[in-house]
Design a protein around this motif. Structure first.
Motif, short mmCIF file in Angstrom:
data_model
loop_
_atom_site.label_atom_id
_atom_site.label_comp_id
_atom_site.label_asym_id
_atom_site.label_seq_id
_atom_site.Cartn_x
_atom_site.Cartn_y
_atom_site.Cartn_z
N CYS A 1 -3.33 1.10 -3.48
CA CYS A 1 -4.22 1.32 -2.33
C CYS A 1 -4.40 0.07 -1.49
O CYS A 1 -5.22 0.04 -0.58
CB CYS A 1 -5.58 1.80 -2.81
SG CYS A 1 -5.53 3.38 -3.64
N MET A 2 -3.69 -0.99 -1.83
CA MET A 2 -3.89 -2.27 -1.13
C MET A 2 -2.60 -3.06 -1.21
O MET A 2 -1.82 -2.90 -2.16
CB MET A 2 -5.01 -3.03 -1.86
CG MET A 2 -5.57 -4.25 -1.16
SD MET A 2 -6.63 -5.18 -2.27
CE MET A 2 -8.23 -4.60 -1.79
N ASP A 3 -2.37 -3.90 -0.21
CA ASP A 3 -1.26 -4.86 -0.29
C ASP A 3 -1.71 -6.03 -1.15
O ASP A 3 -2.79 -6.56 -0.92
CB ASP A 3 -0.92 -5.43 1.11
CG ASP A 3 -0.33 -4.38 2.05
OD1 ASP A 3 0.07 -3.31 1.57
OD2 ASP A 3 -0.27 -4.66 3.26
N ILE B 1 0.84 -1.19 0.00
CA ILE B 1 0.00 0.00 0.00
C ILE B 1 0.89 1.26 0.00
O ILE B 1 1.90 1.30 0.70
CB ILE B 1 -0.96 -0.04 1.21
CG1 ILE B 1 -2.12 0.93 1.05
CG2 ILE B 1 -0.25 0.21 2.53
CD1 ILE B 1 -3.27 0.66 2.02
#
Lengths: 114, 416
Positions: free
Chosen positions: A110-112, A95
């Protein structure tokens, strides 16, 4: 002198803002209830910008949600999406990590994704 | 059968915030059960920004907001079972669940937190004429396809309902190359946020037809078009106003319903107003030791408020486990003129602290007063410039007023 009516998009309140301009110069901003609204209104009448949120492909079977770290010109949104559709992010991705740059603005994860 | 202090059903924003709060309030033996293969719930498909402004004072995307809480849960080593569907809950708090590792298993909990979220209202509930062609989706399903799978469900789209998910999907489908021909809203006002009308519709010149609905969907194998009509004040289609739009996809964004099958099975009393559990101010349901929070309890406008409510439920569940069940003195909270529901539905006057009453109004009222009464006695009267059904309202009843409640609390809207 011109008057422009705007609805602020900075937060869910959606304040009605009136901007007075003269020859492209902002004279006054009325109706906003916070400094974010003032900034939004001044930009909106000169050069509207939006934070882009979209997805890019990854090298695993998962889409990666991304956003532009700063707002980009409204008229460039479609070009940005088109450019990003050609990108494949390498995993693992964390992220906040930069996955591309568009018009000088970083596009970040916006995310792992493992 | 294994034992556990607190079982949390659902690992979305409500379940995650409840878990962290329960842990921080002293109860460490917690288990989160989540049916998806990742934590975060619906936030994972809500890739747009605007989350977290109230709570974190910054504009975050759904996955970013979820990550904050997932990290908090991981930091506390709170156990999570993913890919796990809860099959039933009993009134003595035995949770039966299934996954591909443990098979069917049971957990006996001291307290249970219901955090299952909500489900979209479907086309079936709306009675629109036509066959059953492909190309009809709820807005949330389309959102999952586009944002999580990378599939575009269609090229020419009509959206029914101007709820926020519908508006967000109008923009999303447009950016991904589809043409959104219309958003139809049966009410004379949009049910979505103003900012979404601006940045999702106006930015892309997508027309919003207020007081309009879809009266027919054409197509045998695939949607080929829809007929839309204007409606009168009673939401009945007006003959002669029909307009035909060619399209291959119809999205429905017509409201959310709390998902309470498990609650019903356990015998939890439900409210007709919220379609969620009847709760006390600490979010305890009619079943002692069973708590509810987030969209399974009441459909919230902002995830920030889901987190806030879930922290309250988590703290309450922890108190229940550590200090045991307490005797209650229950006073009813009722929705009166102009108000569709009030939550909590019950106030325990023996509990300390102020009580925040959450409610929604039935229509748009300007220059009105929100009045809270205890029987004939007026407790609060607050002037409001405007209230609307799309925005949840809240008023705070101070502790001293709670202690002296005698009859029942009634919330109404009065227009001069």
């Amino acid at each position: 002198m011109e008057k422009v009516n705007l609805t602020c998009i900075e937060c869910p309140l959606g304040c009605d803002i009136i901007v007075e301009t003269d020859g492209g110069k902002v004279l006054s901003v009325l109706g906003n209830t916070c400094p974010r609204g003032d900034k939004y209104a001044r930009e909106e009448v000169v050069c509207p910008k939006r934070v882009l949120t979209t997805t890019v492909k990854t090298d695993v079977d998962k889409m990666l949600p991304v956003k532009s770290k700063e707002p980009i010109e409204k008229g460039r949104l479609f070009d940005a999406v088109k450019t990003l559709s050609g990108i494949t992010a390498k995993t693992p991705v964390k992220i906040g990590e930069k996955v591309a740059v568009f018009d000088g603005v970083e596009i970040i994860a916006c995310m792992d994704v493992e | 059968m294994r034992n556990c202090d607190i079982v949390i059903i659902g690992g979305g924003p409500a379940g995650l915030a409840a878990a962290v709060s329960a842990y921080d309030n002293g109860c460490k033996d917690i288990l989160i059960l989540e049916r998806d293969d990742i934590l975060g719930g619906i936030l994972n498909q809500c890739i747009h920004n605007g989350f977290g402004l109230t709570r974190f004072k910054e504009s975050m995307t759904g996955p970013e907001y979820a990550q904050r809480f997932i990290t908090e849960v991981k930091n506390r080593n709170i156990p999570v079972k993913l890919n796990t569907t809860v099959l039933s809950l009993t009134n003595d708090k035995i949770v039966t669940a299934i996954n591909d590792v443990d098979g069917v298993f049971q957990v006996k909990a001291k307290a249970v937190i219901l955090a299952m979220g909500c489900r979209e209202r479907s086309k079936g509930a709306l009675n629109i004429a036509g066959a059953r062609p492909a190309g009809i989706y709820s807005a949330g399903t389309a959102q999952k396809f586009v944002n999580c799978k990378g599939w575009l469900p269609g090229k020419n789209v009509v959206i029914l309902g101007s709820g926020d998910i519908g508006l967000i999907m109008a923009r999303r489908m447009t950016l991904e190359g589809a043409k959104v021909h219309a958003v139809c809203e049966i009410m004379p006002h949009s049910s979505g946020l103003k900012r979404n009308i601006v940045q999702c519709l106006n930015d892309f010149d997508i027309p919003l037809y207020l007081s309009h609905t879809i009266t027919r969907i054409d197509g045998k194998d695939r949607v080929i078009g829809v007929e839309i009509s204007q409606v009168d004040q009673n939401r009945r289609a007006i003959k002669g106003t029909e307009k035909y739009i060619k399209c291959d996809t119809v999205l429905f964004s017509v409201g959310l319903i709390p998902e309470n099958e498990l609650s019903k099975g356990a015998g939890v009393e439900l409210s007709l107003g919220t379609k969620g559990a009847v709760v006390y101010q600490n979010r305890e349901t009619s079943l002692s030791g069973v708590f509810a929070c987030g969209n399974v309890l009441q459909v919230h406008d902002l995830v920030d408020f889901v987190s806030e409510e879930s922290e309250l439920a988590g703290k309450s569940a922890s108190d229940y486990v550590l200090n045991g069940e307490k005797i209650k003195n229950s006073i009813d909270c009722q929705a009166k003129d102009g108000v569709s529901y009030v939550l909590p539905q019950k106030i325990d006057t023996l509990k300390s602290g102020d009580v925040t009453l959450y409610f929604r109004v039935k229509g748009v009222y300007k220059n009105c007063k929100v009045v809270v009464k205890d029987g004939e006695n007026t407790l609060l009267s607050i002037k409001k410039r405007i209230v609307a059904p799309g925005e949840m309202e809240r008023v705070i009843l101070k502790e001293d007023k709670i202690k002296s409640l005698s009859s029942s609390v009634q919330v109404s809207v009065e227009v001069d």
